[in-house]
Scaffold this motif. Structure first.
Motif, PDB file in Angstrom:
ATOM      1  N   LEU A  56       0.830  -1.202   0.000  1.00  5.27           N
ATOM      2  CA  LEU A  56       0.000   0.000   0.000  1.00  5.27           C
ATOM      3  C   LEU A  56       0.869   1.258   0.000  1.00  5.27           C
ATOM      4  CD1 LEU A  56      -2.750   1.356   0.090  1.00  5.27           C
ATOM      5  CD2 LEU A  56      -2.737   1.056   2.574  1.00  5.27           C
ATOM      6  N   ILE A  57       1.945   1.233   0.764  1.00  4.65           N
ATOM      7  CA  ILE A  57       2.866   2.372   0.796  1.00  4.65           C
ATOM      8  C   ILE A  57       3.422   2.635  -0.598  1.00  4.65           C
ATOM      9  CG2 ILE A  57       5.090   3.199   1.666  1.00  4.65           C
ATOM     10  CD1 ILE A  57       4.502   1.586   4.247  1.00  4.65           C
ATOM     11  N   GLU A  58       3.881   1.576  -1.253  1.00  4.02           N
ATOM     12  CA  GLU A  58       4.463   1.736  -2.594  1.00  4.02           C
ATOM     13  C   GLU A  58       3.419   2.218  -3.596  1.00  4.02           C
ATOM     14  OE1 GLU A  58       7.669   1.804  -3.076  1.00  4.02           O
ATOM     15  OE2 GLU A  58       7.832   1.303  -0.960  1.00  4.02           O
ATOM     16  N   GLN A  59       2.199   1.735  -3.452  1.00  3.04           N
ATOM     17  CA  GLN A  59       1.115   2.153  -4.347  1.00  3.04           C
ATOM     18  C   GLN A  59       0.854   3.655  -4.193  1.00  3.04           C
ATOM     19  OE1 GLN A  59      -2.561   0.071  -3.645  1.00  3.04           O
ATOM     20  NE2 GLN A  59      -3.763   1.690  -4.594  1.00  3.04           N
ATOM     21  N   VAL A  60       0.752   4.131  -2.967  1.00  3.09           N
ATOM     22  CA  VAL A  60       0.446   5.542  -2.731  1.00  3.09           C
ATOM     23  C   VAL A  60       1.625   6.431  -3.102  1.00  3.09           C
ATOM     24  CG1 VAL A  60      -0.100   7.243  -0.942  1.00  3.09           C
ATOM     25  CG2 VAL A  60      -1.320   5.079  -0.998  1.00  3.09           C
ATOM     26  N   LEU A  61       2.845   6.044  -2.701  1.00  8.90           N
ATOM     27  CA  LEU A  61       4.012   6.866  -3.019  1.00  8.90           C
ATOM     28  C   LEU A  61       4.312   6.878  -4.516  1.00  8.90           C
ATOM     29  CD1 LEU A  61       6.473   6.033  -0.102  1.00  8.90           C
ATOM     30  CD2 LEU A  61       5.118   8.101  -0.423  1.00  8.90           C
ATOM     31  N   GLY A  62       3.943   5.820  -5.212  1.00  3.99           N
ATOM     32  CA  GLY A  62       4.202   5.731  -6.642  1.00  3.99           C
ATOM     33  C   GLY A  62       3.198   6.473  -7.499  1.00  3.99           C
ATOM     34  N   ASP A  63       2.146   6.991  -6.893  1.00  8.94           N
ATOM     35  CA  ASP A  63       1.127   7.731  -7.628  1.00  8.94           C
ATOM     36  C   ASP A  63       1.771   8.937  -8.309  1.00  8.94           C
ATOM     37  OD1 ASP A  63      -1.158   8.837  -8.623  1.00  8.94           O
ATOM     38  OD2 ASP A  63      -2.240   8.868  -6.717  1.00  8.94           O
ATOM     39  N   ALA A  64       1.430   9.157  -9.560  1.00  8.29           N
ATOM     40  CA  ALA A  64       2.060  10.218 -10.347  1.00  8.29           C
ATOM     41  C   ALA A  64       1.741  11.617  -9.836  1.00  8.29           C
ATOM     42  CB  ALA A  64       1.621  10.093 -11.802  1.00  8.29           C
ATOM     43  N   CYS A  65       0.706  11.773  -9.044  1.00 11.39           N
ATOM     44  CA  CYS A  65       0.305  13.113  -8.609  1.00 11.39           C
ATOM     45  C   CYS A  65       1.300  13.748  -7.650  1.00 11.39           C
ATOM     46  CB  CYS A  65      -1.083  13.081  -7.970  1.00 11.39           C
ATOM     47  SG  CYS A  65      -1.128  12.322  -6.344  1.00 11.39           S
ATOM     48  N   TRP A  66       2.219  12.978  -7.089  1.00 10.20           N
ATOM     49  CA  TRP A  66       3.125  13.540  -6.082  1.00 10.20           C
ATOM     50  C   TRP A  66       4.281  14.316  -6.690  1.00 10.20           C
ATOM     51  CZ3 TRP A  66       0.436  13.834  -2.068  1.00 10.20           C
ATOM     52  CH2 TRP A  66      -0.441  12.822  -1.683  1.00 10.20           C
ATOM     53  N   ASP A  67       4.762  13.990  -7.873  1.00 19.75           N
ATOM     54  CA  ASP A  67       5.850  14.697  -8.549  1.00 19.75           C
ATOM     55  C   ASP A  67       7.008  14.984  -7.588  1.00 19.75           C
ATOM     56  OD1 ASP A  67       7.318  15.920 -10.516  1.00 19.75           O
ATOM     57  OD2 ASP A  67       6.173  17.801 -10.473  1.00 19.75           O
ATOM     58  N   TRP A  68       7.647  13.911  -7.143  1.00 14.31           N
ATOM     59  CA  TRP A  68       8.703  14.015  -6.131  1.00 14.31           C
ATOM     60  C   TRP A  68       9.882  14.889  -6.543  1.00 14.31           C
ATOM     61  CZ3 TRP A  68       6.839  13.285  -1.703  1.00 14.31           C
ATOM     62  CH2 TRP A  68       5.874  12.301  -1.466  1.00 14.31           C
TER      63      TRP A  68
END
Length: 145
Positions: free
Chosen positions: A94-106
């Protein structure tokens, strides 16, 4: 602090859990820990938390998204958030799914955090550059900023 006898019924456990959820989102593991601290048994707390999940009131996914949003707004990067969420009992997938979301633009968030802390830009002195790098690593960003 709650007295141990306050959470001896399913209604009291649910009420306590709802009070906690009214303040902010919590992960399942956080809620279980807090209810046990307030005197609920593990079995009773798990039953009530499962009911809250079934009712859509407790969601690790919603907690994870809210947590990442709030902490990323304060300048924290994916590596630090990953560790903080792991400590709060959120599943790695779940962590990887949320952090990998494109909306974050790290990369953009890393640049924004860097610019806020170091408005003068990248240092040319190796000692100052190392200080900047340590800051970014502490915040959870890699060295690619």
């Amino acid at each position: 602090m709650f007295r141990r006898s306050q959470l001896d019924s399913p209604q009291a456990i649910r009420r306590s859990a709802m009070d906690l959820l009214a303040r902010r989102e919590h992960s399942y593991a956080e809620m279980l820990r807090k209810l046990k601290q307030r005197g609920a048994t593990s079995e009773q707390a798990e039953i009530e938390l499962d009911r809250l999940q079934d009712d859509g009131l407790l969601s690790d996914e919603r907690f994870c998204e809210a947590y990442v949003h709030a902490r990323s707004q304060r300048g924290y990067g994916p590596q630090r958030l990953r560790e903080e969420l792991r400590q709060r009992g959120v599943a790695a997938s779940l962590i990887e799914q949320v952090l990998g979301d494109a909306c974050w633009d790290w990369p953009a968030r890393a640049q924004e955090t860097f610019n806020k802390r170091f408005p003068e830009g990248k240092a040319s002195d190796p000692k100052d550059r190392a200080k900047q790098l340590r800051f970014m690593l502490y915040r959870g960003f890699g060295s690619e900023f």
